[in-house]
Write a protein that holds these residues in place. Sequence first.
Motif, short mmCIF file in Angstrom:
data_model
loop_
_atom_site.label_atom_id
_atom_site.label_comp_id
_atom_site.label_asym_id
_atom_site.label_seq_id
_atom_site.Cartn_x
_atom_site.Cartn_y
_atom_site.Cartn_z
N ILE A 37 12.33 -108.25 29.54
CA ILE A 37 12.81 -106.90 29.84
C ILE A 37 13.10 -106.14 28.56
O ILE A 37 12.79 -104.95 28.43
N THR A 38 13.66 -106.83 27.58
CA THR A 38 13.89 -106.12 26.31
C THR A 38 12.56 -105.71 25.69
O THR A 38 12.45 -104.64 25.09
N MET A 60 11.41 -102.52 27.20
CA MET A 60 12.11 -101.37 26.62
C MET A 60 11.56 -101.05 25.24
O MET A 60 11.44 -99.89 24.85
N PHE A 61 11.22 -102.10 24.51
CA PHE A 61 10.72 -101.91 23.15
C PHE A 61 9.39 -101.16 23.16
O PHE A 61 9.22 -100.13 22.50
N GLY A 64 9.47 -97.32 24.36
CA GLY A 64 9.68 -96.18 23.46
C GLY A 64 8.35 -95.59 23.01
O GLY A 64 8.17 -94.37 22.98
N MET A 65 7.42 -96.48 22.68
CA MET A 65 6.11 -95.98 22.24
C MET A 65 5.33 -95.36 23.38
O MET A 65 4.62 -94.37 23.20
#
Lengths: 236, 310, 548
Positions: free
Chosen positions: A42-43, A46-47, A50-51
């Motif tokens: 999940i992180t 999110m990472f 952003g892109m």
Amino acid sequence: MHTSPPATVEGEAHQNPALLHHFATEEQQKNAASLGMWIFLITEIMFFGGMFCAYLVYRFWYFGDFAAGSSSLNLTLGTVNTIVLIGSSLTVAMAVRCAQVGKQKAIVVYLLLTLILGLAFLGIKAKEYKDKFDEHHIPGEAAFHLEGHVPRHPDIPVNQQHAQIYFSLYFAMTGMHALHMIIGVGLFMFLTYKAHKGVYRPGYYTPLENSGLFWHFVDIVWIYLFPLLYLIDRHP
Amino acid sequence: MANNVDALYIFLLVVSAMMTALIFTMVVFFAVRYRKRPGQPAEQIDGSHALEITWSVIPFCVFMVFFGWGAALYFRERRPPQTSAEVYTVAKQWMWKFEHMEGQREINELHVPVGRDVKMIMTSQDVIHSFYVPAFRIKQDVLPGRYTVAWFHPTKPGTYHLFCAEYCGTMHSGMIGSVVVMEPKDYEAWMGGGGSQPLAVTGEKLFAELGCVTCHRSDTQGRGPNLVGLFGKPVLLEDGRSVAADENYLRESILQPTAKIVNGFKPIMPTFQGQISDEQLNALVAYVKSLGQPANPAAGRNLATATTQP
Amino acid sequence: MATAVLETGERETYLNREYGIKSWLLTVDHKRIALLYLMGITFFFFVGGFFALLIRLELLTPAGDLVQADTYNKLFTMHGQVMIFFFLIPAVPAVLGNFLIPIMIGAKDLAFPRINLLSWYLYIIGGILMVYTILNGGVDTGWTFYTPLSTEFLKTNVVTAALAVFVSGFSSILTGLNFIVTTHRMRAPGMTWNRLPLFVWAHYATSIIQVLGTPVVAIAIVLVALERVLHLGIFNPALGGDPLLFQHLFWFYSHPAVYIMILPGMGIISEIVCCFSRKRVFGYKAMALALLGIAVVGFLVWAHHMFVAGISLYAALIFSFLSYFVAVPSAIKVFNWTSTMYKGSITYQTPMLYAFGFIGLFTIGGLTGLFLACLGIDVHVTDTYFVVAHFHYIMVGGMVMAYLGGMHFWWPKISGRMYPEGWGRLAALLVFVGFNLTFFPQFILGYMGMPRRYWDYSHSPEFQILNVLSTAGATILAVGYLLPMIYFLWSMRYGKPAPDNPWNATGLEWMIPSPPTTYNFEEQPVVTWEAYNYDEVDKRREEVPVAH
């Protein structure tokens, strides 16, 4: 409820060397590891998110230039890579399956296949990057030029600045993806070694399964990247 | 306008002071009243749904009053009146450059007459700055690459601090000036001494020099759209979208002409990015705005204040 | 209960089990890792505090006469970066959370002890990068890294600062991940969710934010670094990019980040208030839900940092409206803490003094947040000292006081020693007085119009008197912070040995020796009681005066 059963001081710890001291049971350890991997993924969402967010905004604003950039990518290589990566997810799943049913040698075979496919993906990616370098499609370089016009609009030339933003995102997103692939390849080399040692068996294949999750995630990211980067406004 | 902000501020101050006093008093009172005494154990209280709901709903209602009042002020603050006098502003590290419609240019000082709405149309040459006049209770970030807008209505003659309020590098704290509000007759006197060319006239000259006039004719024969009366109206684009022709639209059309193609026209307009300065761009925008408007450089119909991102 | 005894005759604890630097640098014991973190965050607190002192000294006079403009810009930038990323975000979770969470839930360690150690190494690597940045000439982007200033216009160590933040961000993510899995999977039998100490709930909520938010700022920072090095145009309008995109990506994390900073502190306050009022918390469920509510709604309000940045009118309305929502659960918590004191049996040890301070100052900080959420007012006070005062009230008046309160409360457990109570109370008082003197004048300065990040204000000498008051407060505050540092160190050698439960508090951590053994529990506990069962505890024991 996931409270653990009362731990016994003796007992299970001796039976399974892979059971770490702070866990009461193997099941608790496995559940913890799985939950940990899912949260980690999940992180990662999110990472990359952003892109993807930046991509969405600029694609909306500069659609024509994005389409032009997209059409300069090698669709054949991209498609081959997609098939390669999906294939490698299949081999990973097979490796986990073999561990579940105790086919020790087959685990190693499938892991090696995964590695080969993963390296093939990276190799093809390297070729694509080299092509971009040769064609002067590297954003930020003085000699950048995306020749041509916006697809299906022969009278609108490509805006070089907007095209560079497309390529910035192309390299950032595929580059970050490739970095995760490299990490995955390293991880799977380690797993292959361990599998060769016979560590994984029906009662214990958690590292294999969780690493498989990671690999599948990297695959899924590519499955989003491919159409978003390669297939903008493409028509037969 | 500033008074309204102060009124709201005082309202919040009073409510906050009451709330603070309440909490402080209760904490101190309980700390003393329920100090540990032998033979008097604590009384366990699990909670109270009624209380939880009460002290959620009541504060929330009060918050909504804050929100509503603040939003109403903000609405007004973000929408300059259509009859505002306009001042084009270019911010750069580390100074403010102003140009009045009448042509006067100022650096770091802005003269305006009392009683007349002023709309600042602002852009930055480099990094993000922020136009802040504490006395007027207004602030607006100034961005490179687009216009942002602020407006005020001076009510009292005087000299008021102008600060840059967005950190912009070494001399951020030196990027200051003043807004000088004058009596109307003093302002006329100040304006008269100078003999500068109105901004729109500068723009008109540029319009001809740069060749804009060859395609943007004031009839329907031009290869570019007729710009007379364009400003403030909706424009139909070739992809079906409709956008408002505000200052940012005009700016973008000059710098990135292929970004929005007007319905029925070909994308043949060349870009002027890198060929004209921000001041020249302002002059062109001012000129196009004036086309088809009554001959009053102080007036300018405007729809939205600035195209903005969500 | 068999307690291991060393050759020296001492009881074996996690501290004396093994000596030597390798036993610390390669430890997987969550308690030792907590102490490793304690050293790091203490170091960075004083580094950041030193920068703050220089800032306040410069602002004593209107003219910029202490340091040069560029130096001043570096000072406030690095003060912010160090304090936020290397102190506030890790402090409570990585020190107190690491130490206490496994014990509080009845586990031997966190779910992933080796990842815990990795988190610390990442923090240290990030810290080394930050120290390098500082020593190599500093960075002056502002802690917010706004583009295109940071990407195109500065010649300082932007990339290394960005990398420092990036690496330490992964430390934060892994800690959050560890806590979530631990809370889900490692609870002892009988330790149901409804019996968890609020400290654990607070860290659970914090961890959700860490895990979901930090990656977004990580990618934003990476893009800034790439843009700077490769001259891309993602955030640069001159190349077709949008500076506001950076702001959105940045604040999407950085607003929830402030909740990462405060929620653990709220957890601490719940523990302390209950203990020193001898009462269960008022409204346990509401308190737990409020923590989760703050975490969730906190993700929906980021653009309230951008009301004058050039966002649309309608976006501003939505974010203002949502910002008022997030204030409600915080208000509930303040009311509930106060209500917990009602009909309690209250004593005034140092932790409780910090808790009193927290409740008051967090209230003020939170109320001033309502001013900022209010669109009409925010236009005037954003980017001024009003904002600076607001967030320092929450971060310093709230968070640091909670941290200090927690350190005092659990110091006996961590070190096996009591701190000197008299000095503790004096320090708490100095901190409270010094803090208010430092930051209350800044609200007034902000409304008067003093912008933030100003090296020189000689054009507005009327700002001076309030600045002088503020600096005076800062010196008192500095003394207040130095005192605990000194007496905690002193206590490790000369402090009174601490009993298992000096406060007669509830919670599993107080049922094991001070300091604990390496594996925390001889046998895994089976929990049959509710949280904060102070009535049972007080009935069971005789009325023994609590150690003063």
